[in-house]
Design a protein around this motif. Structure first.
Motif, PDB file in Angstrom:
ATOM      1  N   SER A  91       0.839  -1.195   0.000  1.00 30.87           N
ATOM      2  CA  SER A  91       0.000   0.000   0.000  1.00 30.87           C
ATOM      3  C   SER A  91       0.872   1.242   0.000  1.00 30.87           C
ATOM      4  O   SER A  91       2.010   1.207   0.474  1.00 30.87           O
ATOM      5  CB  SER A  91      -0.907  -0.003   1.244  1.00 30.87           C
ATOM      6  OG  SER A  91      -1.756   1.121   1.261  1.00 30.87           O
ATOM      7  N   THR A  92       0.330   2.314  -0.551  1.00 34.36           N
ATOM      8  CA  THR A  92       1.014   3.605  -0.522  1.00 34.36           C
ATOM      9  C   THR A  92       0.043   4.709  -0.136  1.00 34.36           C
ATOM     10  O   THR A  92      -1.178   4.580  -0.333  1.00 34.36           O
ATOM     11  CB  THR A  92       1.623   3.956  -1.885  1.00 34.36           C
ATOM     12  OG1 THR A  92       0.584   4.007  -2.869  1.00 34.36           O
ATOM     13  CG2 THR A  92       2.685   2.967  -2.312  1.00 34.36           C
ATOM     14  N   ILE A  93       0.623   5.783   0.390  1.00 30.03           N
ATOM     15  CA  ILE A  93      -0.165   6.967   0.683  1.00 30.03           C
ATOM     16  C   ILE A  93       0.678   8.186   0.345  1.00 30.03           C
ATOM     17  O   ILE A  93       1.836   8.284   0.744  1.00 30.03           O
ATOM     18  CB  ILE A  93      -0.640   6.998   2.156  1.00 30.03           C
ATOM     19  CG1 ILE A  93      -1.584   8.182   2.390  1.00 30.03           C
ATOM     20  CG2 ILE A  93       0.525   6.987   3.132  1.00 30.03           C
ATOM     21  CD1 ILE A  93      -2.361   8.087   3.708  1.00 30.03           C
ATOM     22  N   THR A 114      -4.484   7.150  -1.536  1.00 30.23           N
ATOM     23  CA  THR A 114      -4.041   5.805  -1.162  1.00 30.23           C
ATOM     24  C   THR A 114      -4.155   4.826  -2.324  1.00 30.23           C
ATOM     25  O   THR A 114      -4.943   5.028  -3.258  1.00 30.23           O
ATOM     26  CB  THR A 114      -4.867   5.267   0.015  1.00 30.23           C
ATOM     27  OG1 THR A 114      -6.255   5.220  -0.365  1.00 30.23           O
ATOM     28  CG2 THR A 114      -4.717   6.167   1.234  1.00 30.23           C
ATOM     29  N   ASN A 115      -3.376   3.765  -2.221  1.00 30.01           N
ATOM     30  CA  ASN A 115      -3.426   2.706  -3.219  1.00 30.01           C
ATOM     31  C   ASN A 115      -3.096   1.388  -2.527  1.00 30.01           C
ATOM     32  O   ASN A 115      -2.341   1.373  -1.535  1.00 30.01           O
ATOM     33  CB  ASN A 115      -2.435   2.966  -4.350  1.00 30.01           C
ATOM     34  CG  ASN A 115      -2.747   2.150  -5.576  1.00 30.01           C
ATOM     35  OD1 ASN A 115      -3.869   1.683  -5.748  1.00 30.01           O
ATOM     36  ND2 ASN A 115      -1.767   1.975  -6.436  1.00 30.01           N
ATOM     37  N   TYR A 116      -3.695   0.298  -3.035  1.00 29.14           N
ATOM     38  CA  TYR A 116      -3.527  -1.007  -2.398  1.00 29.14           C
ATOM     39  C   TYR A 116      -3.277  -2.087  -3.428  1.00 29.14           C
ATOM     40  O   TYR A 116      -3.808  -2.049  -4.544  1.00 29.14           O
ATOM     41  CB  TYR A 116      -4.783  -1.379  -1.603  1.00 29.14           C
ATOM     42  CG  TYR A 116      -5.137  -0.406  -0.507  1.00 29.14           C
ATOM     43  CD1 TYR A 116      -6.012   0.657  -0.747  1.00 29.14           C
ATOM     44  CD2 TYR A 116      -4.589  -0.532   0.768  1.00 29.14           C
ATOM     45  CE1 TYR A 116      -6.325   1.559   0.249  1.00 29.14           C
ATOM     46  CE2 TYR A 116      -4.898   0.362   1.773  1.00 29.14           C
ATOM     47  CZ  TYR A 116      -5.766   1.404   1.507  1.00 29.14           C
ATOM     48  OH  TYR A 116      -6.076   2.294   2.504  1.00 29.14           O
ATOM     49  N   THR A 143      -6.014  -0.883   5.540  1.00 24.76           N
ATOM     50  CA  THR A 143      -6.225   0.562   5.391  1.00 24.76           C
ATOM     51  C   THR A 143      -4.977   1.304   5.819  1.00 24.76           C
ATOM     52  O   THR A 143      -4.478   1.094   6.932  1.00 24.76           O
ATOM     53  CB  THR A 143      -7.412   1.043   6.238  1.00 24.76           C
ATOM     54  OG1 THR A 143      -8.597   0.328   5.871  1.00 24.76           O
ATOM     55  CG2 THR A 143      -7.651   2.531   6.027  1.00 24.76           C
ATOM     56  N   ILE A 144      -4.471   2.142   4.923  1.00 23.93           N
ATOM     57  CA  ILE A 144      -3.300   2.950   5.233  1.00 23.93           C
ATOM     58  C   ILE A 144      -3.760   4.363   5.583  1.00 23.93           C
ATOM     59  O   ILE A 144      -4.717   4.884   4.997  1.00 23.93           O
ATOM     60  CB  ILE A 144      -2.306   2.962   4.056  1.00 23.93           C
ATOM     61  CG1 ILE A 144      -0.975   3.578   4.453  1.00 23.93           C
ATOM     62  CG2 ILE A 144      -2.895   3.680   2.844  1.00 23.93           C
ATOM     63  CD1 ILE A 144       0.137   3.406   3.397  1.00 23.93           C
ATOM     64  N   SER A 145      -3.084   4.965   6.551  1.00 27.15           N
ATOM     65  CA  SER A 145      -3.417   6.337   6.939  1.00 27.15           C
ATOM     66  C   SER A 145      -2.161   7.014   7.459  1.00 27.15           C
ATOM     67  O   SER A 145      -1.159   6.340   7.730  1.00 27.15           O
ATOM     68  CB  SER A 145      -4.517   6.348   8.014  1.00 27.15           C
ATOM     69  OG  SER A 145      -4.085   5.678   9.190  1.00 27.15           O
ATOM     70  N   ARG A 146      -2.215   8.327   7.571  1.00 30.34           N
ATOM     71  CA  ARG A 146      -1.042   9.035   8.075  1.00 30.34           C
ATOM     72  C   ARG A 146      -1.471  10.158   9.001  1.00 30.34           C
ATOM     73  O   ARG A 146      -2.535  10.764   8.831  1.00 30.34           O
ATOM     74  CB  ARG A 146      -0.191   9.556   6.927  1.00 30.34           C
ATOM     75  CG  ARG A 146      -0.775  10.663   6.089  1.00 30.34           C
ATOM     76  CD  ARG A 146       0.088  10.936   4.836  1.00 30.34           C
ATOM     77  NE  ARG A 146       1.450  11.324   5.186  1.00 30.34           N
ATOM     78  CZ  ARG A 146       2.486  11.238   4.336  1.00 30.34           C
ATOM     79  NH1 ARG A 146       2.295  10.812   3.097  1.00 30.34           N
ATOM     80  NH2 ARG A 146       3.685  11.635   4.718  1.00 30.34           N
TER      81      ARG A 146
END
Length: 119
Positions: A49-51, A57-59, A68-71
């Motif tokens: 995953s990227t953010i 975001t992308n998975y 789920t990615i978050s920052r």
């Protein structure tokens, strides 16, 4: 260069959840793309995953709908919430911070955190 430290891994049963953290140093972290990779022995690392700095975001298809990615830029931290874990999610997970997705491949992550999904 931004330094990162991963944490939050562990042993969990199938169907369980874990939240990984990627804590970074440096005031420029908020401008960086952050990606979570995973790797198992004998296999190439897989981008999970990227953010982006803007929160896009992308998975990978293998985790879509479960992770789920978050920052939190105030805390210089990126999280990876992993739900409905499967045995095939077992791997060392590590994060990479880079100026862009295109340059991420040239950056090293931290030491990683082991995730083991097993009954």
């Amino acid at each position: 260069q931004v330094q990162v430290v991963e944490s939050g891994g562990g042993l969990v049963q199938p169907g369980g959840s874990l939240r990984l953290s990627c804590a970074a140093s440096g005031s420029i972290f908020s401008t960086y793309v952050v990606g979570w990779y995973r790797q198992t022995p004998g296999k190439q690392r897989e981008l999970v995953s990227t953010i982006t700095s803007g929160g896009v975001t992308n998975y990978a298809d293998s985790v879509k709908g479960r992770f789920t990615i978050s920052r939190d830029n105030a805390k210089n931290t990126v999280y990876l919430q992993m739900n409905s874990l499967k045995p095939e999610d077992t791997a060392v997970y590590y994060c990479v911070a880079a100026p862009s997705i295109a340059t991420m491949r040239y950056y090293d992550g931290g030491q990683g955190t082991q995730v083991t999904v097993s009954s």
